[in-house]
Design a protein around this motif. Structure first.
Motif, PDB file in Angstrom:
ATOM      1  N   PHE A 273       0.825  -1.207   0.000  1.00 58.59           N
ATOM      2  CA  PHE A 273       0.000   0.000   0.000  1.00 58.59           C
ATOM      3  C   PHE A 273       0.851   1.245   0.000  1.00 58.59           C
ATOM      4  CE2 PHE A 273      -3.097  -2.860  -0.047  1.00 58.59           C
ATOM      5  CZ  PHE A 273      -3.520  -3.446   1.132  1.00 58.59           C
ATOM      6  N   ALA A 274       2.000   1.159   0.644  1.00 60.50           N
ATOM      7  CA  ALA A 274       2.924   2.293   0.566  1.00 60.50           C
ATOM      8  C   ALA A 274       3.363   2.492  -0.881  1.00 60.50           C
ATOM      9  CB  ALA A 274       4.150   2.044   1.453  1.00 60.50           C
ATOM     10  N   GLY A 275       3.648   1.379  -1.545  1.00 53.78           N
ATOM     11  CA  GLY A 275       3.989   1.453  -2.968  1.00 53.78           C
ATOM     12  C   GLY A 275       2.836   2.029  -3.769  1.00 53.78           C
ATOM     13  N   PHE A 276       1.625   1.636  -3.403  1.00 58.59           N
ATOM     14  CA  PHE A 276       0.433   2.145  -4.080  1.00 58.59           C
ATOM     15  C   PHE A 276       0.346   3.658  -3.900  1.00 58.59           C
ATOM     16  CE2 PHE A 276      -3.720   2.078  -5.841  1.00 58.59           C
ATOM     17  CZ  PHE A 276      -4.492   2.942  -5.090  1.00 58.59           C
ATOM     18  N   PHE A 277       0.671   4.114  -2.721  1.00 50.96           N
ATOM     19  CA  PHE A 277       0.635   5.553  -2.451  1.00 50.96           C
ATOM     20  C   PHE A 277       1.604   6.286  -3.370  1.00 50.96           C
ATOM     21  CE2 PHE A 277       0.433   9.477  -0.258  1.00 50.96           C
ATOM     22  CZ  PHE A 277       1.729   9.947  -0.146  1.00 50.96           C
ATOM     23  N   PHE A 278       2.820   5.756  -3.496  1.00 53.84           N
ATOM     24  CA  PHE A 278       3.810   6.413  -4.340  1.00 53.84           C
ATOM     25  C   PHE A 278       3.421   6.334  -5.815  1.00 53.84           C
ATOM     26  CE2 PHE A 278       7.290   8.029  -1.926  1.00 53.84           C
ATOM     27  CZ  PHE A 278       7.226   7.356  -0.710  1.00 53.84           C
ATOM     28  N   VAL A 279       2.918   5.198  -6.210  1.00 64.16           N
ATOM     29  CA  VAL A 279       2.501   5.064  -7.621  1.00 64.16           C
ATOM     30  C   VAL A 279       1.349   6.027  -7.898  1.00 64.16           C
ATOM     31  CG1 VAL A 279       1.463   3.499  -9.309  1.00 64.16           C
ATOM     32  CG2 VAL A 279       3.328   2.707  -7.871  1.00 64.16           C
ATOM     33  N   THR A 280       0.438   6.149  -6.930  1.00 68.27           N
ATOM     34  CA  THR A 280      -0.674   7.093  -7.103  1.00 68.27           C
ATOM     35  C   THR A 280      -0.138   8.509  -7.217  1.00 68.27           C
ATOM     36  OG1 THR A 280      -2.080   5.659  -5.766  1.00 68.27           O
ATOM     37  CG2 THR A 280      -2.854   7.910  -6.127  1.00 68.27           C
ATOM     38  N   ALA A 281       0.815   8.827  -6.343  1.00 68.57           N
ATOM     39  CA  ALA A 281       1.402  10.174  -6.398  1.00 68.57           C
ATOM     40  C   ALA A 281       2.089  10.388  -7.735  1.00 68.57           C
ATOM     41  CB  ALA A 281       2.406  10.355  -5.253  1.00 68.57           C
ATOM     42  N   GLY A 282       2.819   9.373  -8.177  1.00 72.71           N
ATOM     43  CA  GLY A 282       3.524   9.498  -9.459  1.00 72.71           C
ATOM     44  C   GLY A 282       2.558   9.666 -10.619  1.00 72.71           C
ATOM     45  N   LEU A 283       1.512   8.881 -10.640  1.00 73.30           N
ATOM     46  CA  LEU A 283       0.545   8.978 -11.737  1.00 73.30           C
ATOM     47  C   LEU A 283      -0.226  10.294 -11.666  1.00 73.30           C
ATOM     48  CD1 LEU A 283      -0.830   5.309 -11.919  1.00 73.30           C
ATOM     49  CD2 LEU A 283       0.811   6.412 -13.439  1.00 73.30           C
TER      50      LEU A 283
END
Lengths: 498, 538
Positions: A273-283
């Protein structure tokens, strides 16, 4: 004025350069005028023909061009055309507004003193390598001094003769703007022409300089905040951080599968989910910079697909507090990002006309969310198939996995049908005049729809449960992954830019 | 009849259908469709080519067996829809009935000791169902409309497929139109339709220069009357009376074609006057206007100066070779000589749109001290008639006046642009046609419905070209209706369920039983929650 000598109309550049020599910081406007003006002997011979004078056709199709930086100067930014003169703006990789305007002549001109110009060869051999290899050198005073010397040499117009000028007559090319009476600086174009007719080089230089100053005003400069965002996205590699967290999550889940400690599964979920947060931020950042959601191109679609898979997993986890699905979902998400990394990730500054429709967002986003749900169904199906019949502290009962697999398909099916097929067909009718043309991507999507339909019918009508249903559910996801390659391999209407 | 219905709703048949349909669709994706025979011969082995042709895999989506599969699909879907209709209607039209055995239902929970009916009812109403009494049983239900999900889904698919079949009676063509010109649409779209492209443009981003939009200002005419007009863009077609016009191609840079001039001759005007230009001149304190035909000379008032009009370029542009007449932008220029009283000649190029760039140069002393300015006046209708320029594709028809079309091509085989004349074929609105020759550079008078015109072939030219797809799809409305039904149907079918609850007393204890259209297992988590809620209320 002699009419037989050649003069390159880089007087524009020269004018800009002249302005630059006097006031270098003004070139921080990051504007370059790229213009091609060259006359050959043919002009002179045409003048000798019939009884026609050769007016300066400045009005014809006067073009100039602005360069907006997105990193290093690329070949396409250079206005090369055979041996035409090039003007280019070398841009700071950090998007600093410091720019170097370097005037280069393509080849020597007859009658022009050698020390007035920098040859393209000299520029390519001496200056360009230093600039491209060491972008930090932009801040180096030595480069600035060297550029200043080049600029000073290029501005020396004294003694040059004018024969005639051509300013890119011809059709509009990408990146070129038309200078016409409605634009500021037109009066200087008129003055330039008059000076040419009168053979007044000094007046030409002055008019060119004034024109260049008018043109260097940049009404559409990107907002600093947007540029900064793009810089930081690249610098910090937000998407890369997310990707590594997906790897970590996958490893933690594998350890959990091997060792059985529940905390490992939870840690894996939270890493995911932390990765999801960063991917969301990146996208999200990418969307802000690009001006549209990341729904175009293979890189964006695969990243979005990966994001959607983890999103559905996240929603499931928040509802049930059970992380076991991550054992399959996180590696799938990670593999999708790996696939994405095989494709160019450059942000397209402008969508092609065919993609400029809000249907793009609806069609691609819903289809992606549907496929993300199929990924979760795939995870449940795989776990079902590999789970034994004995009670397990790692995994829920087979029944529960079976129900979960159905629920995921039940969520994904309407999303995929409405987004991928219905919205896609309606949009195709608007854009291509035909709502179904058996394009490879359309056909592949139909296959996904049919496989998912077969699954639902098998469950509801034929009463399939368990192993058979799990295999079919896995096939739904596999077929949706295969749609990604439909246009890569077979081309078709969906193969924009491939 | 029953056998047919059973066949169409047979699961086994549908599985076979599904597998065949899947393979056929994949074959259509793997094998390039509707290519020329030479393509298959070049890319496949001879035996493979024979096989592809025998199985019609080169145009699989129009093969008889594919049409058969689709027909079966429509019939099967319709049959399944009809069979499910009573079940979907039942909750709405019939009184609910109890299942044979409540104990046998998959979901069952004990609520506790039996309580008074009013208390039970009050407790049950804590769960958001619609409750009623059927005998001694308290019956609750929610979302009966969920049963319509399957109906709508199947009906939507049927409608989409029916809409697709209607498309067989439609038409679709791509027409290419030069900017400023029109083409007549084939009769299949309806009689008398004409499509005109008034303006063809690429809209570019001011900052990046990239193309934002391809846009054609389209006018649709019928019988000469304008019936629709729109700036057609890639995602913004023009729709009128079942006709759709879509932007599909564009060549703003200009496609090459044969360039023709056309001028309407005023009453009493002769061809010799065609193409005349009017010049407004000022010489010192004297001023005036003079109209001169190409190649002719006219005096500038009483000044003793004369103006000789050499030639006119409507699309003036220069390059290192000199100047050309193929600027994509309209830039009229007139080449003139000005002769002073002593006979000295000054050369000039006069620009209509950019008078500040007009040039008259001469080294003759006679011109010194004689400030002379000449401006090229826009073509005035009353003098020379409206002037039109056509850039056309050889052999392709273009509209010259309402109901009248012309096509031009080179007179002989193998001849190219240059000195070869053109053969023009004029098709009249009354069905008649005539042919005449257009020698290069010469005016030829032609009587059209709108009056007398002079045409001149002036070589090759360039004009912006737009490609528009015109289509008429009779099934489009049905298709859209099908999309709506399908969307509502899948959402309802997948996300909703028709659930029923039964509260009954048995052996002094109250029980809750339930069933769902989605099956008991899926309802289980929610059922447990409802049972707990009702229990609380008791």
């Amino acid at each position: 004025m002699t009419t037989r000598k050649v003069l390159i109309t880089i007087f524009f550049t020269a004018a800009v350069v002249a302005a630059a020599a006097g006031d270098v910081p003004r070139f921080g406007a990051r504007l370059a005028l790229v213009e091609e003006a060259r006359l050959g002997e043919a002009f002179a011979s045409a003048a000798a023909k019939a009884e026609r004078p050769m007016p300066w056709p400045a009005f014809a199709n006067l073009r100039y061009r602005e360069l907006k930086g997105r990193g290093k100067t690329r070949e396409g930014d250079l206005g090369r055309d055979r041996d035409a003169t090039i003007w280019l703006a070398v841009l700071d990789e950090e998007y600093r507004t410091t720019a170097r305007l370097i005037f280069v002549e393509g080849g020597k001109l007859p009658g022009v003193p050698a020390d007035r110009w920098i040859s393209l060869r000299d520029f390519d051999d001496e200056i360009m390598p230093a600039l491209m290899r060491a972008p930090m050198a932009f801040r180096d005073k030595r480069v600035e001094e060297e550029a200043g010397r080049l600029v000073a040499r290029a501005t020396a117009l004294d003694g040059l003769s004018w024969r005639g000028l051509r300013l890119v007559p011809g059709p509009a090319a990408e990146g070129w703007k038309t200078l016409g009476p409605e634009r500021p600086g037109w009066r200087y174009v008129v003055a330039l022409n008059r000076a040419y007719v009168d053979g007044d080089a000094a007046a030409m230089r002055e008019a060119a300089g004034r024109l260049a100053r008018e043109l260097t005003a940049q009404p559409g400069y990107p907002a600093p905040a947007k540029l900064k965002l793009e810089i930081y996205l690249e610098k910090f590699g937000v998407l890369k951080v997310g990707f590594f967290l997906y790897i970590l999550s996958s490893l933690l889940f594998f350890l959990w599968a091997a060792l059985g400690k529940k905390r490992l599964a939870d840690a894996g979920a939270w890493a995911g989910f932390a990765g999801f947060f960063f991917v969301t931020a990146g996208l999200t950042g990418r969307s802000i910079v690009a001006g549209y959601l990341p729904t175009t191109g293979m890189y964006e679609y695969l990243a979005l697909f990966s994001w959607a898979s983890v999103l559905v997993f996240l929603l499931f986890y928040l509802k049930t507090r059970q992380a076991f699905l991550g054992t399959v979902v996180m590696p799938v998400a990670f593999l999708l990002i790996v696939l994405a990394s095989l494709f160019p990730s450059t942000i397209e500054g402008q969508l092609i006309p065919a993609l400029q429709s809000w249907w793009l967002t609806i069609h691609v986003t819903l289809a992606c969310l549907g496929e993300g749900a199929f990924a979760v169904a795939f995870a449940a199906a795989v776990l079902y198939l590999f789970r034994g019949d004995k009670p397990s502290k790692y995994l829920p009962a087979k029944d529960a996995l079976d129900v979960l697999e159905y629920r995921a398909i039940a969520v994904g099916f309407p999303l995929f049908t409405i987004g991928g097929l219905v919205a896609g067909a309606i949009w195709a009718q608007k854009a291509w005049s035909v709502w179904w043309s058996w394009d490879p991507k359309e056909t592949a999507s139909l296959v996904v729809f049919l496989v998912a339909t077969a699954y639902l019918h098998a469950r509801h009508v034929a009463g399939w449960r368990g192993r058979r249903a799990a295999i079919l559910a896995a096939l739904v996801f596999v077929s949706s992954v295969l749609t990604l390659f439909a246009n890569l391999i077979f081309g078709g209407l969906h193969a924009y830019g491939l | 009849m029953k056998k047919v219905v059973d066949f169409l709703s047979s699961r086994r048949v549908s599985v076979y259908f599904f597998i065949i349909f899947l393979f056929v669709s994949l074959a259509g994706a793997l094998v390039p469709q509707k290519e020329l025979p030479a393509y298959y011969e070049a890319h496949y082995r001879p035996w493979a080519v024979t096989l592809l042709r025998a199985l019609q895999l080169t145009d699989v989506y129009h093969a008889w067996y594919f049409v058969l599969l689709l027909t079966y699909l429509v019939a099967s879907l319709a049959t399944c829809t009809a069979r499910r209709l009573p079940r979907a209607l039942a909750p709405l039209v019939r009184r609910p009935s109890l299942p044979p055995s409540l104990d046998g239902l998959g979901l069952r929970a004990e609520l506790g000791p039996a309580a008074k009916p009013e208390r039970v009812e009050g407790a049950a109403r804590r769960v958001a169902f619609r409750w009623r009494r059927i005998g001694d049983v308290l019956y609750g239900r929610r979302r009966p409309y969920a049963l319509w999900g399957e109906i709508l889904t199947h009906a939507g698919l049927v409608a989409i497929l029916v809409g697709a079949s209607f498309r067989l009676f439609g038409h679709r063509d791509t027409v290419f139109v030069f900017e400023g010109q029109g083409v007549a649409l084939p009769l299949a779209y309806g009689a008398g339709y004409e499509l005109r492209a008034d303006k063809v443009e690429e809209v570019r981003d001011a900052d990046t220069g990239r193309v934002l939009e391809y846009r054609t200002a389209v006018r649709l005419l019928r019988g000469g009357e304008e019936v629709a007009t729109k700036d057609v863009e890639v995602n913004g077609p023009l729709r009128y009376g079942g006709l759709g016009v879509y932007q599909s191609n564009m060549d703003v840079a200009g496609a090459s074609g044969l360039a023709l001039d056309a001028v309407k001759l005023a009453a009493g005007e002769s061809i010799a006057d065609a193409g005349a230009a009017t010049f407004d001149w000022t010489l010192g304190d004297e001023r005036g206007a003079v109209t001169v035909a190409p190649g002719q000379t006219a005096p500038l008032g009483e000044t003793g100066f004369r103006l000789r009009f050499l030639e006119r370029y409507d699309h003036f542009v220069t390059d290192e070779a000199g100047f050309r007449n193929d600027n994509p932008e309209y830039n009229p220029a007139a080449f003139v000589n000005v002769v002073d009283p002593s006979g000295a000649v000054a050369m000039g190029i006069i620009f209509e749109l950019y008078p500040e760039f007009s040039v008259i140069k001469s080294s003759a002393k006679a011109f010194a001290g004689h400030p002379l300015t000449i401006k090229l006046a826009p073509a005035a209708e009353e003098k020379t008639g409206p002037r039109r320029e056509y850039v056309v594709v050889p052999g392709a028809e273009f509209v010259v006046s309402p109901g009248e079309r012309m096509a031009v091509s080179f007179a002989g085989e193998g001849e190219g642009a240059g000195d070869a004349p053109l053969t023009a074929r004029l098709a009249r609105g009354n069905g008649g046609a005539e042919t005449f020759t257009l020698p290069p550079g010469e005016w030829v008078a032609v009587k059209l419905a709108g009056g007398e015109y002079a045409f001149r072939f002036k070589g090759t030219g360039r004009a912006a070209l737009t490609g528009l797809t015109v289509s008429r799809d009779p099934g489009l409305t049905v298709f859209y209706a099908g999309c709506l039904l399908l969307s509502l149907g899948v959402a309802a079918a997948m996300l909703l369920s028709y659930d029923e609850l039964f509260v009954y007393v048995l052996g002094g204890k109250a029980y809750l039983a339930g069933r769902s259209s989605k099956g008991s297992r899926l309802l289980e988590p929610a059922f447990d929650g409802w049972a707990a809620k009702i229990k609380e209320g008791l």
